[in-house]
Scaffold this active site. Structure first.
Site, short mmCIF file in Angstrom:
data_model
loop_
_atom_site.label_atom_id
_atom_site.label_comp_id
_atom_site.label_asym_id
_atom_site.label_seq_id
_atom_site.Cartn_x
_atom_site.Cartn_y
_atom_site.Cartn_z
N HIS A 226 0.83 -1.21 0.00
CA HIS A 226 0.00 0.00 0.00
C HIS A 226 0.87 1.27 0.00
O HIS A 226 0.68 2.17 -0.82
CB HIS A 226 -0.90 -0.03 1.24
CG HIS A 226 -1.80 1.15 1.37
ND1 HIS A 226 -3.16 1.10 1.13
CD2 HIS A 226 -1.55 2.44 1.74
CE1 HIS A 226 -3.69 2.29 1.33
NE2 HIS A 226 -2.73 3.12 1.71
N GLU A 227 1.81 1.31 0.91
CA GLU A 227 2.56 2.55 1.11
C GLU A 227 3.52 2.84 -0.05
O GLU A 227 3.71 3.99 -0.43
CB GLU A 227 3.34 2.50 2.44
CG GLU A 227 2.46 2.31 3.67
CD GLU A 227 1.49 3.46 3.91
OE1 GLU A 227 1.72 4.56 3.38
OE2 GLU A 227 0.48 3.25 4.61
N CYS A 237 -8.40 3.78 -2.46
CA CYS A 237 -9.27 3.29 -3.52
C CYS A 237 -10.64 2.87 -2.97
O CYS A 237 -10.73 2.24 -1.92
CB CYS A 237 -8.59 2.09 -4.17
SG CYS A 237 -9.60 1.19 -5.33
N CYS A 242 -9.16 -4.05 -2.82
CA CYS A 242 -7.86 -3.60 -3.35
C CYS A 242 -6.96 -3.30 -2.16
O CYS A 242 -7.43 -2.83 -1.12
CB CYS A 242 -8.11 -2.33 -4.17
SG CYS A 242 -6.64 -1.54 -4.82
N CYS A 264 -6.45 0.44 -10.00
CA CYS A 264 -5.13 0.72 -9.43
C CYS A 264 -4.04 -0.04 -10.18
O CYS A 264 -2.92 0.44 -10.32
CB CYS A 264 -5.10 0.36 -7.94
SG CYS A 264 -6.19 1.41 -6.97
ZN LIG Z 1 -7.78 -0.03 -6.18
#
Ligand SMILES: [Zn+2]
Length: 285
Positions: A226-227, A237, A242, A264
């Site tokens: 994520h980061e 999102c 996701c 994404c």
């Molecule tokens: Zn996403």
């Protein structure tokens, strides 16, 4: 449990931009990769799922509408791109504090690097050896939790000095709780323009320091996936399940998959490429 299921048309708009050059960019893509993305919009997709809501405190309740589509991502002048000579993700494990806190983590840095390598298939992921950060780093004992905390801004400054020349970004991991300027605690802090982030896994579980803590690799990889994606310019999102979904509590972040949704994925594809190769890669996440 509530399931947020958007119609295909609503999901296609943020994926295939109304801007002509961006739409052409999508349609020029090879059929196989468009199929991966396009199939994800269908209700019965085997790769991508709609978002589930379990609690009123879930992040998605307060942020129900997705606003960051491919066009806004692509038009962002500040999003970072890899380049020749700057395509390595460095993971700095075990940011330690000398004398005050000497317990090292049981963290499997190699496992985290391997999973991050699969996630960002095509980029190089390296771990850096444990390091002591006591010099010049402010710390405190939190008056509520009575836990030792490090000031996250100092850790970012520390990482900035250690960032290798060939780095796209550097991610620091610590088992010590963090605090920012004006808050009680923070899971992590990133500098998107500088390509740096620091994250604490201290709050991930009561028995986080035990060897048998089964969730540590998924939690850590989820956090890193994520980061690091934020550093590429992706935003939280709301379209489908996701890894970029926001979360307001640990249980919610545990529900997020270790993978990107189609919108994404298309954003990351435009930065890194290799969707098809990524899905062929062993141990892909
Ligand atoms: Zn996403």
């Amino acid at each position: 449990m509530e399931v947020i299921e958007h119609p295909v048309e609503k999901l296609r708009a943020p994926l295939v931009s109304s801007r002509r050059d961006l739409a052409e960019r999508y349609w020029q893509y090879i059929k196989k990769e468009r199929k991966v993305l396009g199939d994800g919009l269908r209700p019965n997709s085997v790769l991508f799922r709609p978002i589930s809501v379990l609690f009123d405190s879930d992040w998605i309740r307060a942020n129900p509408e997705g606003s960051h589509d491919f066009q806004s991502f692509f038009s962002n002048l500040y999003r970072s791109l890899t380049s020749k000579g700057h395509n390595t993700i460095y993971i700095q494990t075990d940011l330690l504090v000398r004398l005050v806190f000497t317990k090292t983590c049981m963290w499997n840095g190699c496992g985290l690097a391997a999973l991050s390598g699969s996630f960002y298939y095509g980029l190089v992921v390296k771990t850096l050896p444990p390091v002591t950060v006591s010099t010049g780093c402010i710390y405190r004992v939190n008056s509520y939790s009575h836990n030792l905390q490090l000031y996250s801004g100092d850790l970012l400054r520390f990482l900035n000095k250690r960032k290798p020349k060939d780095a796209f970004c550097i991610v620091g991991i610590t088992m010590i709780d963090l605090y920012p300027k004006e808050s009680n605690f923070v899971f992590g802090q990133t500098s998107l323009t500088e390509g740096m982030g620091v994250f604490s896994f201290a709050k991930y579980d009561d028995n986080f320091f035990c060897h048998n803590y089964a969730g540590r690799l998924k939690k850590g990889s989820n956090c890193c996936g994520h980061e690091i994606a934020l550093m590429f310019g992706l935003k939280p999102c709301q379209w489908l399940q996701c890894v970029m979904q926001g979360s307001d509590h640990l249980e919610e972040s545990d529900r997020h998959p270790l993978s990107l949704g189609p919108i994404c994925l298309w954003k990351l594809q435009s930065s890194v490429g290799l969707i098809t190769d990524r899905y062929k890669a062993p141990h892909v996440v």
